[in-house]
Design a protein around this motif. Sequence first.
Motif, PDB file in Angstrom:
ATOM      1  N   THR A   1       0.643  -1.215   0.133  1.00 47.09           N
ATOM      2  CA  THR A   1       0.153  -0.011   0.020  1.00 47.09           C
ATOM      3  C   THR A   1       0.910   1.332   0.197  1.00 47.09           C
ATOM      4  OG1 THR A   1      -0.088   0.122   2.491  1.00 47.09           O
ATOM      5  CG2 THR A   1      -1.985  -1.136   1.301  1.00 47.09           C
ATOM      6  N   GLU A   2       2.250   1.214   0.010  1.00 44.45           N
ATOM      7  CA  GLU A   2       2.989   2.166  -0.075  1.00 44.45           C
ATOM      8  C   GLU A   2       3.260   2.990  -1.455  1.00 44.45           C
ATOM      9  OE1 GLU A   2       5.322  -1.342  -1.012  1.00 44.45           O
ATOM     10  OE2 GLU A   2       3.804  -0.808   0.448  1.00 44.45           O
ATOM     11  N   ARG A   3       2.618   2.219  -2.332  1.00 41.34           N
ATOM     12  CA  ARG A   3       2.564   2.885  -3.696  1.00 41.34           C
ATOM     13  C   ARG A   3       1.265   2.907  -4.434  1.00 41.34           C
ATOM     14  NH1 ARG A   3       5.654  -1.645  -4.044  1.00 41.34           N
ATOM     15  NH2 ARG A   3       4.677  -3.313  -5.937  1.00 41.34           N
ATOM     16  N   VAL A   4       1.031   3.827  -5.212  1.00 43.95           N
ATOM     17  CA  VAL A   4      -0.178   3.858  -5.907  1.00 43.95           C
ATOM     18  C   VAL A   4      -0.087   2.851  -6.922  1.00 43.95           C
ATOM     19  CG1 VAL A   4      -1.621   5.228  -7.518  1.00 43.95           C
ATOM     20  CG2 VAL A   4      -0.536   6.406  -5.797  1.00 43.95           C
ATOM     21  N   PRO A   5      -1.205   1.775  -6.920  1.00 46.36           N
ATOM     22  CA  PRO A   5      -1.014   0.730  -7.852  1.00 46.36           C
ATOM     23  C   PRO A   5      -0.970   1.039  -9.372  1.00 46.36           C
ATOM     24  CG  PRO A   5      -2.938   0.660  -6.287  1.00 46.36           C
ATOM     25  CD  PRO A   5      -2.286   1.888  -6.227  1.00 46.36           C
ATOM     26  N   GLU A   6      -0.346   0.375 -10.410  1.00 49.10           N
ATOM     27  CA  GLU A   6      -0.479   0.494 -11.551  1.00 49.10           C
ATOM     28  C   GLU A   6      -1.917   0.406 -12.390  1.00 49.10           C
ATOM     29  OE1 GLU A   6       1.921  -1.048 -15.628  1.00 49.10           O
ATOM     30  OE2 GLU A   6       2.530  -1.721 -13.912  1.00 49.10           O
ATOM     31  N   GLY A   7      -2.280   1.413 -12.853  1.00 43.45           N
ATOM     32  CA  GLY A   7      -3.617   1.379 -13.256  1.00 43.45           C
ATOM     33  C   GLY A   7      -4.785   1.640 -12.480  1.00 43.45           C
ATOM     34  N   PHE A   8      -4.412   2.147 -11.349  1.00 42.52           N
ATOM     35  CA  PHE A   8      -5.276   2.774 -10.371  1.00 42.52           C
ATOM     36  C   PHE A   8      -6.248   3.975 -11.279  1.00 42.52           C
ATOM     37  CE2 PHE A   8      -6.583   6.390  -7.530  1.00 42.52           C
ATOM     38  CZ  PHE A   8      -7.292   5.644  -6.725  1.00 42.52           C
ATOM     39  N   ARG A   9      -7.567   3.978 -11.253  1.00 46.20           N
ATOM     40  CA  ARG A   9      -8.559   4.681 -11.883  1.00 46.20           C
ATOM     41  C   ARG A   9      -9.051   5.778 -10.733  1.00 46.20           C
ATOM     42  NH1 ARG A   9      -9.500   3.812 -17.038  1.00 46.20           N
ATOM     43  NH2 ARG A   9      -7.712   2.789 -18.003  1.00 46.20           N
ATOM     44  N   PHE A  10      -9.489   5.178  -9.677  1.00 44.85           N
ATOM     45  CA  PHE A  10     -10.221   5.947  -8.471  1.00 44.85           C
ATOM     46  C   PHE A  10     -10.468   5.039  -7.331  1.00 44.85           C
ATOM     47  CE2 PHE A  10     -13.696   4.724 -11.659  1.00 44.85           C
ATOM     48  CZ  PHE A  10     -14.543   4.238 -10.712  1.00 44.85           C
ATOM     49  N   GLY A  11     -10.970   5.862  -6.475  1.00 48.79           N
ATOM     50  CA  GLY A  11     -11.196   4.911  -5.240  1.00 48.79           C
ATOM     51  C   GLY A  11     -12.562   5.323  -4.680  1.00 48.79           C
ATOM     52  N   PHE A  12     -13.061   4.671  -3.588  1.00 45.13           N
ATOM     53  CA  PHE A  12     -14.026   5.223  -2.988  1.00 45.13           C
ATOM     54  C   PHE A  12     -13.699   5.435  -1.401  1.00 45.13           C
ATOM     55  CE2 PHE A  12     -16.544   3.316  -6.545  1.00 45.13           C
ATOM     56  CZ  PHE A  12     -17.239   4.337  -6.686  1.00 45.13           C
TER      57      PHE A  12
ATOM     58  N   VAL B   1      -8.727  -0.837  -9.977  1.00 45.47           N
ATOM     59  CA  VAL B   1      -7.666  -0.864 -10.964  1.00 45.47           C
ATOM     60  C   VAL B   1      -8.054  -1.343 -12.352  1.00 45.47           C
ATOM     61  CG1 VAL B   1      -5.648  -1.869 -11.405  1.00 45.47           C
ATOM     62  CG2 VAL B   1      -5.944  -0.650  -9.396  1.00 45.47           C
ATOM     63  N   LYS B   2      -7.774  -0.797 -13.484  1.00 44.09           N
ATOM     64  CA  LYS B   2      -8.013  -1.456 -14.616  1.00 44.09           C
ATOM     65  C   LYS B   2      -6.435  -1.509 -15.439  1.00 44.09           C
ATOM     66  CE  LYS B   2     -10.389  -0.765 -19.089  1.00 44.09           C
ATOM     67  NZ  LYS B   2      -9.319  -0.853 -20.105  1.00 44.09           N
TER      68      LYS B   2
ATOM     69  N   ASN C   1      -7.174  -4.980 -20.318  1.00 39.83           N
ATOM     70  CA  ASN C   1      -8.615  -5.212 -20.219  1.00 39.83           C
ATOM     71  C   ASN C   1      -9.115  -5.938 -19.267  1.00 39.83           C
ATOM     72  OD1 ASN C   1      -7.593  -7.469 -20.923  1.00 39.83           O
ATOM     73  ND2 ASN C   1      -8.699  -7.956 -22.552  1.00 39.83           N
ATOM     74  N   GLN C   2      -8.286  -5.868 -18.071  1.00 41.09           N
ATOM     75  CA  GLN C   2      -8.741  -6.520 -17.046  1.00 41.09           C
ATOM     76  C   GLN C   2      -9.339  -5.651 -16.044  1.00 41.09           C
ATOM     77  OE1 GLN C   2      -9.080  -9.836 -16.526  1.00 41.09           O
ATOM     78  NE2 GLN C   2      -7.435 -10.856 -17.961  1.00 41.09           N
ATOM     79  N   TYR C   3     -10.204  -5.719 -15.118  1.00 39.30           N
ATOM     80  CA  TYR C   3     -10.600  -4.953 -14.046  1.00 39.30           C
ATOM     81  C   TYR C   3     -10.410  -5.559 -12.783  1.00 39.30           C
ATOM     82  CZ  TYR C   3     -13.065  -2.478 -17.771  1.00 39.30           C
ATOM     83  OH  TYR C   3     -13.319  -1.813 -18.911  1.00 39.30           O
TER      84      TYR C   3
ATOM     85  N   CYS D   1     -11.844  -8.883 -10.904  1.00 43.95           N
ATOM     86  CA  CYS D   1     -11.122  -9.916 -10.209  1.00 43.95           C
ATOM     87  C   CYS D   1     -10.566  -9.335  -8.798  1.00 43.95           C
ATOM     88  CB  CYS D   1      -9.879 -10.198 -11.100  1.00 43.95           C
ATOM     89  SG  CYS D   1     -10.175 -11.064 -12.698  1.00 43.95           S
ATOM     90  N   LEU D   2     -10.252 -10.056  -7.785  1.00 42.88           N
ATOM     91  CA  LEU D   2      -9.556  -9.719  -6.668  1.00 42.88           C
ATOM     92  C   LEU D   2      -8.772 -10.799  -5.986  1.00 42.88           C
ATOM     93  CD1 LEU D   2     -11.676 -10.770  -4.233  1.00 42.88           C
ATOM     94  CD2 LEU D   2     -12.996  -9.367  -5.068  1.00 42.88           C
ATOM     95  N   ALA D   3      -7.914 -10.252  -4.876  1.00 47.00           N
ATOM     96  CA  ALA D   3      -7.471 -11.417  -4.240  1.00 47.00           C
ATOM     97  C   ALA D   3      -7.868 -11.144  -2.816  1.00 47.00           C
ATOM     98  CB  ALA D   3      -5.955 -11.105  -4.134  1.00 47.00           C
ATOM     99  N   ALA D   4      -8.629 -12.086  -2.375  1.00 45.84           N
ATOM    100  CA  ALA D   4      -9.581 -12.034  -0.900  1.00 45.84           C
ATOM    101  C   ALA D   4      -8.872 -12.548   0.198  1.00 45.84           C
ATOM    102  CB  ALA D   4     -10.977 -12.487  -1.171  1.00 45.84           C
ATOM    103  N   LYS D   5      -8.774 -12.076   1.372  1.00 47.66           N
ATOM    104  CA  LYS D   5      -8.488 -12.413   2.672  1.00 47.66           C
ATOM    105  C   LYS D   5      -9.790 -12.916   3.197  1.00 47.66           C
ATOM    106  CE  LYS D   5      -4.332  -9.703   3.527  1.00 47.66           C
ATOM    107  NZ  LYS D   5      -3.471  -9.220   4.630  1.00 47.66           N
ATOM    108  N   ALA D   6     -10.963 -12.505   2.886  1.00 42.86           N
ATOM    109  CA  ALA D   6     -12.215 -12.824   3.574  1.00 42.86           C
ATOM    110  C   ALA D   6     -13.223 -13.341   2.269  1.00 42.86           C
ATOM    111  CB  ALA D   6     -12.844 -11.957   4.376  1.00 42.86           C
TER     112      ALA D   6
END
Length: 338
Positions: free
Chosen positions: A29-40, A56-57, A60-62, A99-104
Motif C-alpha cells: 500500500t506504500e505506492r499507487v497501484p499501476e492502473g489505479f483509476r479511482f477509489g471510494f 484498477v484497470k 482489459n482487466q478490471y 478480479c480480486l485477491a480476497a482475505k475474506a
Amino acid sequence: MNIRKLTIRKTGDYRELAPLFAAAGLENTERVPEGFRFGFAAEDENGALAGGAALVKAGNQYVLHDIAVTEALRGKGVGRRLLCSVMAAFQDMGAERVCLAAKAPAFFRNYGFSEIDADEVPGLFHCQECESFGTKCTPEFMVMELTKERLLFVDSCVSTHRSRTRQLCDAWIRRFRKEHPGAVTDIAMAEPGVVQPMDRELILLRNELIQQRDWEAPMFDLARQFRRADYILVGAPYWDCSFPSVLKIYIENIVVADLTFRETEQGYEGLCPCRELTYITTAGGPVGEMDLGYDYIRGVGRMLGIRNFREYRAEGLDIRGADVDGIMAETLEKINHG
C-alpha cells in the motif's frame, strides 16, 4: 455509528486511503497501484473515514485492488455498502469481469464472486512475490462475471431496533442474486440528511438545471441512479397508513422532468426502463385495504414508466399475542418462492 448516514465519496487520491489499507493488513500500500483509476471513501456522519476501496484497470482487466473497513466498524454494513458502490462503478466502466485477491472470501462469495486459480489472472496480482504469501497471508483469487443487469435497493427501513422490513428485503435480495447471477446492486439510502427535501430554493435550482439540461449535476444523482435500474426494490415500514416521510422526500428527488419522465400531449411518459418494482413492508397492526404506501409507489412508478409491480408484507406483528415468528416465516416463504 449510524450506518444509514454513511456516505460514499469518489476519490482520485489513493494515498488518502493507503493508511486504512495498511492498517487492515493489506500488502503493497506504500505506492499507487499501476492502473489505479479511482477509489471510494466511506465516511460516517462526522466525516471520519470508515472504509475505502481502490479500483484498477490493467489492460482489459478490471481489478478490485483493495477494500477495507476500519476494525471498529467491521460487521456493521460498511463493507456491503462499499462493495455495492464498487461493483456498480465497474459496470459503468464497461467491465464484464472483475478480479480480486480476497482475505475474506466468504464475504465476497455472498455477492457472486467465485474462486479461481492464480494462473487464470496473469499479471494482475503479485502475491507470490511477497514474502508473506502462503504464511501470514493466504488470499483466495476470485472473479465475478458481470451482466448488464442492475438492481436498485431503495432502503427506507427506518427503525429504532433490528428492522423486520430489512430482514425481508435481505431475503429478497439473496433470492434475486441467485436468479440473476452477475447483476450488480446499487443502494439508495432514504435517510434524513442523505436526501434533501425540495424547498423553494432547491426547486428553482432544479428548474434552472432542467432548462440547461445539466443532467450530470449532483442534484440529479438519485434520479440518474433510478433511471439506470433494471429492477427496483423498495423497503419501507408501514407508518401512518403509508410509509416514512423520508421516502416521499426521496421520491421528490427522482421525479425529474425530461430525465425520469416527460410531458406529452397525451400526458406523462415515463423514461425509466425498470422491468419490475418490488415493494416490501411490515406493519405492527393490520393493513387490510389501507395500503396507501404501495398504492402511491405504483402511481409514481407508472408515471415514470414502470408497468410491473409486486408487494410482500408482514402485518399484525405488534398485536398482543401475535405469532411474530410465524408471520415473518410465512412472508419469508413467499419471498423465497417468488
